[in-house]
Design an enzyme around this catalytic site. Structure first.
Site, PDB file in Angstrom:
ATOM      1  N   ASP A  87      16.505   2.541  22.802  1.00  0.00           N
ATOM      2  CA  ASP A  87      16.878   1.793  24.009  1.00  0.00           C
ATOM      3  C   ASP A  87      18.320   2.105  24.426  1.00  0.00           C
ATOM      4  O   ASP A  87      18.693   1.844  25.567  1.00  0.00           O
ATOM      5  CB  ASP A  87      16.672   0.282  23.836  1.00  0.00           C
ATOM      6  CG  ASP A  87      17.270  -0.274  22.567  1.00  0.00           C
ATOM      7  OD1 ASP A  87      17.250   0.418  21.533  1.00  0.00           O
ATOM      8  OD2 ASP A  87      17.767  -1.409  22.599  1.00  0.00           O
ATOM      9  N   TYR A 120      17.691 -13.957  20.545  1.00  0.00           N
ATOM     10  CA  TYR A 120      18.026 -12.605  20.084  1.00  0.00           C
ATOM     11  C   TYR A 120      18.495 -12.655  18.625  1.00  0.00           C
ATOM     12  O   TYR A 120      18.036 -11.892  17.780  1.00  0.00           O
ATOM     13  CB  TYR A 120      19.129 -12.049  20.988  1.00  0.00           C
ATOM     14  CG  TYR A 120      19.393 -10.576  20.852  1.00  0.00           C
ATOM     15  CD1 TYR A 120      18.795  -9.666  21.718  1.00  0.00           C
ATOM     16  CD2 TYR A 120      20.264 -10.082  19.886  1.00  0.00           C
ATOM     17  CE1 TYR A 120      19.052  -8.316  21.623  1.00  0.00           C
ATOM     18  CE2 TYR A 120      20.524  -8.734  19.782  1.00  0.00           C
ATOM     19  CZ  TYR A 120      19.917  -7.854  20.646  1.00  0.00           C
ATOM     20  OH  TYR A 120      20.172  -6.513  20.536  1.00  0.00           O
ATOM     21  N   HIS A 129      10.454  -3.504  21.230  1.00  0.00           N
ATOM     22  CA  HIS A 129      10.037  -3.091  19.875  1.00  0.00           C
ATOM     23  C   HIS A 129       8.507  -2.986  19.850  1.00  0.00           C
ATOM     24  O   HIS A 129       7.850  -3.649  19.044  1.00  0.00           O
ATOM     25  CB  HIS A 129      10.507  -4.076  18.796  1.00  0.00           C
ATOM     26  CG  HIS A 129      11.974  -3.980  18.488  1.00  0.00           C
ATOM     27  ND1 HIS A 129      12.671  -4.999  17.876  1.00  0.00           N
ATOM     28  CD2 HIS A 129      12.867  -2.991  18.666  1.00  0.00           C
ATOM     29  CE1 HIS A 129      13.927  -4.634  17.718  1.00  0.00           C
ATOM     30  NE2 HIS A 129      14.074  -3.416  18.185  1.00  0.00           N
ATOM     31  N   HIS A 180      22.162  -3.828  13.707  1.00  0.00           N
ATOM     32  CA  HIS A 180      21.092  -4.207  12.802  1.00  0.00           C
ATOM     33  C   HIS A 180      20.382  -3.012  12.160  1.00  0.00           C
ATOM     34  O   HIS A 180      19.355  -3.201  11.506  1.00  0.00           O
ATOM     35  CB  HIS A 180      20.055  -5.049  13.586  1.00  0.00           C
ATOM     36  CG  HIS A 180      19.341  -4.282  14.662  1.00  0.00           C
ATOM     37  ND1 HIS A 180      17.966  -4.193  14.683  1.00  0.00           N
ATOM     38  CD2 HIS A 180      19.760  -3.546  15.708  1.00  0.00           C
ATOM     39  CE1 HIS A 180      17.583  -3.464  15.711  1.00  0.00           C
ATOM     40  NE2 HIS A 180      18.663  -3.060  16.335  1.00  0.00           N
ATOM     41  N   HIS A 216      24.619   3.556  18.215  1.00  0.00           N
ATOM     42  CA  HIS A 216      23.384   3.166  17.529  1.00  0.00           C
ATOM     43  C   HIS A 216      22.298   4.124  17.994  1.00  0.00           C
ATOM     44  O   HIS A 216      22.258   4.487  19.176  1.00  0.00           O
ATOM     45  CB  HIS A 216      23.100   1.720  17.940  1.00  0.00           C
ATOM     46  CG  HIS A 216      21.827   1.105  17.471  1.00  0.00           C
ATOM     47  ND1 HIS A 216      21.231   1.382  16.270  1.00  0.00           N
ATOM     48  CD2 HIS A 216      21.045   0.166  18.075  1.00  0.00           C
ATOM     49  CE1 HIS A 216      20.133   0.648  16.155  1.00  0.00           C
ATOM     50  NE2 HIS A 216      19.993  -0.089  17.230  1.00  0.00           N
ATOM     51  N   HIS A 236      23.194  -5.027  25.575  1.00  0.00           N
ATOM     52  CA  HIS A 236      22.122  -5.747  26.285  1.00  0.00           C
ATOM     53  C   HIS A 236      22.718  -7.012  26.899  1.00  0.00           C
ATOM     54  O   HIS A 236      23.509  -7.705  26.253  1.00  0.00           O
ATOM     55  CB  HIS A 236      21.010  -6.219  25.340  1.00  0.00           C
ATOM     56  CG  HIS A 236      20.238  -5.131  24.678  1.00  0.00           C
ATOM     57  ND1 HIS A 236      19.407  -4.285  25.348  1.00  0.00           N
ATOM     58  CD2 HIS A 236      20.152  -4.780  23.371  1.00  0.00           C
ATOM     59  CE1 HIS A 236      18.840  -3.445  24.492  1.00  0.00           C
ATOM     60  NE2 HIS A 236      19.278  -3.714  23.281  1.00  0.00           N
ATOM     61  N   GLU A 258      18.967   3.719  18.065  1.00  0.00           N
ATOM     62  CA  GLU A 258      17.687   3.218  18.569  1.00  0.00           C
ATOM     63  C   GLU A 258      17.512   3.656  20.026  1.00  0.00           C
ATOM     64  O   GLU A 258      18.481   3.745  20.794  1.00  0.00           O
ATOM     65  CB  GLU A 258      17.605   1.693  18.422  1.00  0.00           C
ATOM     66  CG  GLU A 258      16.179   1.194  18.558  1.00  0.00           C
ATOM     67  CD  GLU A 258      15.963  -0.226  18.011  1.00  0.00           C
ATOM     68  OE1 GLU A 258      16.941  -0.919  17.682  1.00  0.00           O
ATOM     69  OE2 GLU A 258      14.777  -0.628  17.924  1.00  0.00           O
ATOM     70  N   ASP A 301      24.305  -3.812  19.891  1.00  0.00           N
ATOM     71  CA  ASP A 301      23.315  -4.896  19.918  1.00  0.00           C
ATOM     72  C   ASP A 301      23.917  -6.269  19.616  1.00  0.00           C
ATOM     73  O   ASP A 301      23.445  -7.291  20.126  1.00  0.00           O
ATOM     74  CB  ASP A 301      22.201  -4.620  18.894  1.00  0.00           C
ATOM     75  CG  ASP A 301      21.187  -3.610  19.398  1.00  0.00           C
ATOM     76  OD1 ASP A 301      20.900  -3.598  20.605  1.00  0.00           O
ATOM     77  OD2 ASP A 301      20.675  -2.834  18.576  1.00  0.00           O
TER      78      ASP A 301
HETATM   79 FE1  FEO Z   1      18.788  -1.823  18.106  1.00  0.00          FE
HETATM   80 FE2  FEO Z   1      19.176  -2.519  21.361  1.00  0.00          FE
HETATM   81  O1  FEO Z   1      18.698  -1.490  19.913  1.00  0.00           O
END
Ligand code: FEO
Length: 401
Positions: free
Chosen positions: A83, A192, A23, A145, A79, A225, A81, A164
């Site tokens: 990553d 996390y 982030h 999230h 998602h 992850h 995002e 996530d």
């Molecule tokens: Fe919210 Fe692992 O990205």
């Protein structure tokens, strides 16, 4: 690298051993991370999530070794995002027009990131797609999230792909929970949750209850992850329920920054006072200018109470304390008490400002903070000791709010 997860599923992601910040610079990742992408092969072939953009080329090259890309029937973007979606542009250049299944909100976030006119297929909770011997079932998970977040579940292999949720920033060659170092795994999982999911705790509980009510057997949880939960996979679900309900351990965390050690000496006397009242409670001290902010946040998450101290500078707070207070406010901790302290030379506004900031962040602030002039003398130190002792006693007696 690729490895088999179950009869129909192969892991095709990327372990990022080097990652130390996530982030931007917001989140420390001392043990790296992984971006987990999963290939489902049944009569239909489906790719669940991709990897972070810097690894897009490597990801696509490795995926080609695993499968003819034209055989991929569709991609699931749980998602938006980057990553997890960062390799989508490179992948879709190879197989343009391949459907991308995602939530309506993910269409917005993916278009927002990549500006691609892709073949989006929106799904909602309960939608089901037959792949042959198995089915995929989608479950929207807004604000776990991001507004676009989603889980999907594979029948037959009984796998929940949770994106996530239930993940950790943890690079390890042991990609299953039963093989991983248990202390490292627990520490990364709670870090996390503390740093990313705390503000959404009410939604965590609600979503878990919703998924449980579907009565789907869960043999594995495959997050995007860290490790795959295959041994007692519901252990992490139960931990999330525990963490979502105003979690606290018997711990008090003291966070401070100090100009000429006056506030540090106050912190140490307060800690001594706490221990004199309660020898069992864990007391941990962190100088916020010298400690990792996300590690401090994890310790705050575990605490039943915190004390925050700052010297006064220019009628305000030292920058490291102001910075961590901003993070604390955003995380909306519940069920915790707090008090402020600080040394000063002439005006001494920091304690009042900190008390107000702690209350604004949702902490019960049952006692007036303590401030001491210059470098605390023996009387001032005694005051701090008594302050710590009184604070701890009132917590034990339940009188603080
Ligand atoms: Fe919210 Fe692992 O990205």
């Amino acid at each position: 690298m690729a490895f088999k997860v179950s009869e129909h599923v192969t892991w095709v992601g990327k372990i990022d051993w080097e990652l130390r910040k996530f982030h931007g610079e917001e989140l420390s990742t001392h043990r790296g991370s992984s971006y987990n992408s999963y290939l489902i092969r049944d009569e239909k072939t489906v790719l669940v999530d991709t990897v972070w953009g810097p690894f897009a080329g490597e990801f696509v090259d490795n995926l080609k070794k695993e499968i003819d890309l034209t055989k991929i029937d569709f991609i699931i973007a749980n998602h938006g995002e980057t990553d997890h979606s960062g390799a989508l542009p490179a992948l879709l250049r190879e197989i343009p027009g391949t459907p991308v299944y995602c939530t309506a909100n993910a269409v917005k976030s993916l278009k927002g990131h990549y500006h691609g006119d892709w073949n989006f297929q929106t799904v909602k909770t309960g939608d089901r797609i037959n792949l042959g011997a198995t089915d995929l079932i989608f479950v929207e998970a807004p604000m776990l999230h991001w507004p676009d977040s989603m889980f999907c579940y594979l029948t037959g292999d009984n796998i929940l792909f949770s994106n996530d949720a239930f993940g950790q920033h943890y690079a390890t060659e042991y990609m299953f929970n039963d093989l991983a170092d248990q202390d490292e795994l627990y520490n990364e999982a709670i870090k996390y949750y503390s740093n990313i999911l705390t503000p959404f705790s009410k939604l965590v509980e609600k979503k878990i209850n919703e998924v449980v009510s579907l009565n789907l057997p869960v043999s594995m949880i495959c997050p995007s992850h860290g490790i795959i939960w295959r041994k007692d996979p519901l252990q992490i679900v139960n931990k999330y329920l525990e963490w979502a309900r105003g979690y606290q351990e018997n711990q008090i965390t003291i966070v401070y920054d100090t100009m000429w050690n006056g506030t540090r000496r106050m912190a140490e006397e307060i800690a001594r006072g706490i221990k004199s009242a309660d020898s069992e409670v864990a007391v941990k001290l962190f100088n916020s200018a010298r400690s990792d902010r996300n590690d401090i946040i994890t310790e705050i998450f575990k605490s039943k109470a915190i004390l925050v101290g700052s010297s006064t500078i220019n009628k305000g707070l030292l920058a490291s304390v102001a910075g961590i207070m901003e993070v604390i406010k955003g995380l909306s901790f519940k069920n915790k008490k707090a008090a402020a302290f600080g040394a000063y030379g002439w005006s001494g506004e920091s304690v009042k400002l900190l008390s107000a900031a702690l209350a604004d962040a949702g902490f019960a602030v049952p006692v007036e903070g303590i401030k001491e002039l210059w470098n605390p003398d023996s009387e001032a130190r005694e005051n701090c000791f008594t302050f710590g002792r009184t604070f701890a006693l009132s917590l034990a007696n339940g009188k603080t709010g």
